[in-house]
Scaffold this motif. Structure first.
Motif, PDB file in Angstrom:
ATOM      1  N   ASN A  59     -74.715   4.996 122.642  1.00 49.71           N
ATOM      2  CA  ASN A  59     -74.429   6.236 121.924  1.00 49.71           C
ATOM      3  C   ASN A  59     -72.950   6.596 122.085  1.00 49.71           C
ATOM      4  O   ASN A  59     -72.318   6.258 123.094  1.00 49.71           O
ATOM      5  CB  ASN A  59     -75.293   7.375 122.456  1.00 49.71           C
ATOM      6  CG  ASN A  59     -76.758   7.181 122.109  1.00 49.71           C
ATOM      7  OD1 ASN A  59     -77.093   6.523 121.134  1.00 49.71           O
ATOM      8  ND2 ASN A  59     -77.643   7.750 122.920  1.00 49.71           N
ATOM      9  N   PRO A  68     -72.282   9.393 126.811  1.00 46.24           N
ATOM     10  CA  PRO A  68     -73.507   8.767 127.314  1.00 46.24           C
ATOM     11  C   PRO A  68     -73.449   8.601 128.829  1.00 46.24           C
ATOM     12  O   PRO A  68     -72.377   8.411 129.407  1.00 46.24           O
ATOM     13  CB  PRO A  68     -73.509   7.397 126.621  1.00 46.24           C
ATOM     14  CG  PRO A  68     -72.636   7.561 125.425  1.00 46.24           C
ATOM     15  CD  PRO A  68     -71.592   8.547 125.817  1.00 46.24           C
ATOM     16  N   SER A  97     -77.770   3.093 126.513  1.00 49.60           N
ATOM     17  CA  SER A  97     -78.181   4.295 125.779  1.00 49.60           C
ATOM     18  C   SER A  97     -78.667   3.973 124.376  1.00 49.60           C
ATOM     19  O   SER A  97     -79.373   4.774 123.759  1.00 49.60           O
ATOM     20  CB  SER A  97     -77.023   5.291 125.723  1.00 49.60           C
ATOM     21  OG  SER A  97     -75.879   4.724 125.096  1.00 49.60           O
ATOM     22  N   ILE A 142     -82.421   3.989 124.209  1.00 51.56           N
ATOM     23  CA  ILE A 142     -83.168   5.195 124.562  1.00 51.56           C
ATOM     24  C   ILE A 142     -84.246   5.432 123.499  1.00 51.56           C
ATOM     25  O   ILE A 142     -83.992   5.381 122.304  1.00 51.56           O
ATOM     26  CB  ILE A 142     -82.243   6.426 124.660  1.00 51.56           C
ATOM     27  CG1 ILE A 142     -81.410   6.351 125.949  1.00 51.56           C
ATOM     28  CG2 ILE A 142     -83.041   7.720 124.615  1.00 51.56           C
ATOM     29  CD1 ILE A 142     -80.466   7.511 126.128  1.00 51.56           C
ATOM     30  N   GLY A 143     -85.451   5.686 123.959  1.00 44.55           N
ATOM     31  CA  GLY A 143     -86.579   5.828 123.047  1.00 44.55           C
ATOM     32  C   GLY A 143     -87.461   4.601 123.009  1.00 44.55           C
ATOM     33  O   GLY A 143     -88.535   4.631 122.392  1.00 44.55           O
TER      34      GLY A 143
END
Length: 379
Positions: A229, A241, A246, A249-250
């Motif tokens: 990110n 970040p 990053s 992420i998710g």
């Protein structure tokens, strides 16, 4: 048997996820390619009820006579093995999670509970009928390419056969088949015998729901990226970040089949370039380390089995180009191999290979010894 070729998007009602998040069948499969034309197919094998003896490998010679099972007994399809093969086993049965034949054809089975549904047995079709375990042996012993398997699927009917070694339950499997060219298909049998065939998405497979549902679910994760990110400013705040990774992420981290499918696809898509098939073998083990399931992570403490140390009982990796079967087990994480090129399948006798008899992990002691210790050890 009606075959329906499915390369499309469809909507499937989502069942309660507890149906297919049981620790019994939490297996994950991937495929990696290398620059030298290598095709490596790897998977984890989870079976958290008890020791299913997946560490025992069966070697099957060429020219073996087979007779398939039906609900009436061993009165199903007859055939003679054109090719020898090596397969993991389960509970002493002559089939198991996956296998590789002498021509480099790979066949892997994965649980599909709540969705797999075999044909209703008709004694008039006994000569074409077979159990799901027979189907695996038939594919490994009869064909050398994926196209050959698909062409001849119409010649057999897969029916439910009770197997008391598996608790008397039905065995709801779907299949991943791959040949040395890289050609691969997912085979699912649903709706009382309807065969559906899918082209694998990045070579990934897990468990329920059916394969087309997993492809649709991938749309929820189009934001995933290996790029981190970027810095953003909000008024007087400048936010950066925290640490690396990053971009992912998710990424779902639980052990349900949909989450493992997304995770396996992400790691496959982001895999580094691999020069040789052997590089791909060891990279597959590294990727699948992310899917090892500690026994207590999915089994309530009051139901922990006493004869296994891990829910992930075996991890295998098959080099289809070189025709080598690699694996390590919950009892011993040292990678072992069976080189099928060195086996004369016309002469070898059917046999079991069990390299886990001691059930002890190998440990190499590299503690440095100073001079006094060396002298003491000599005494």
């Amino acid at each position: 048997m009606k075959i329906n070729y499915i390369i499309r998007n469809s909507i499937i009602t989502i069942l309660v996820f507890s149906l297919f998040s049981s620790p019994i069948y939490a297996c994950t499969g991937i495929t990696l390619l290398s620059k030298d034309g290598g095709v490596v197919v790897a998977r984890t094998v989870e079976w958290a009820l008890n020791d299913a003896q997946h560490n025992q490998l069966l070697v099957v010679p060429r020219n073996k006579e087979f007779k398939a099972q039906t609900p009436e007994g061993t009165n199903g399809k007859s055939w003679k093995a054109k090719y020898g093969f090596v397969t993991l086993t389960a509970y002493g049965q002559p089939y198991g999670p996956d296998g590789l034949n002498e021509e480099g054809l790979y066949v892997g089975v994965y649980y599909l509970p709540g969705f797999a549904e075999y044909a209703v047995y008709d004694s008039n079709n006994a000569s074409k009928s077979m159990s799901v375990g027979d189907l695996m042996q038939w594919m490994l012993s009869s064909f050398k390419t994926v196209d050959e398997v698909i062409l001849h699927l119409k010649d057999v009917v897969v029916v439910s056969v009770e197997n008391k070694d598996f608790g008397g339950a039905e065995l709801p499997f779907h299949f991943k088949i791959v040949d040395p060219s890289g050609n691969s298909r997912i085979i699912e049998i649903v709706n009382k015998g309807e065969v559906k065939i899918y082209e694998p998405y990045l070579g990934v497979i897990t468990n329920s729901p059916t394969y087309d549902w997993h492809i649709i679910n991938q749309r929820n994760y189009l934001n995933l990226s290996t790029y981190p990110n970027q810095q953003k400013n909000f008024g007087n705040y400048e936010l950066n970040p925290i640490g690396g990774g990053s971009g992912f992420i998710g990424l779902p981290g639980d052990f349900t089949p949909p989450s493992r499918f997304v995770r396996a696809a992400a790691f496959t898509a982001s895999c580094r370039p691999l020069d040789t098939s052997l590089d791909a073998v060891f990279e597959s083990f590294r990727i699948l380390d992310n899917f090892n399931i500690p026994l207590g992570a999915q089994v309530p403490v009051e139901k922990l089995p006493t004869d296994i140390v891990s829910a992930t009982q075996v991890t295998s990796s098959c080099d289809l180009k070189e025709k080598v079967y690699y694996y390590h087990t919950m009892w011993n994480r040292e990678v072992r191999k069976i080189d099928l090129k060195l086996i004369d399948f016309s002469e070898i006798k059917e046999q079991i290979i069990d390299d886990d008899i001691k059930k002890e992990n190998t440990i190499k002691d590299v503690t440095p010894q100073h001079s006094k210790r060396k002298k003491a050890s000599k005494k």
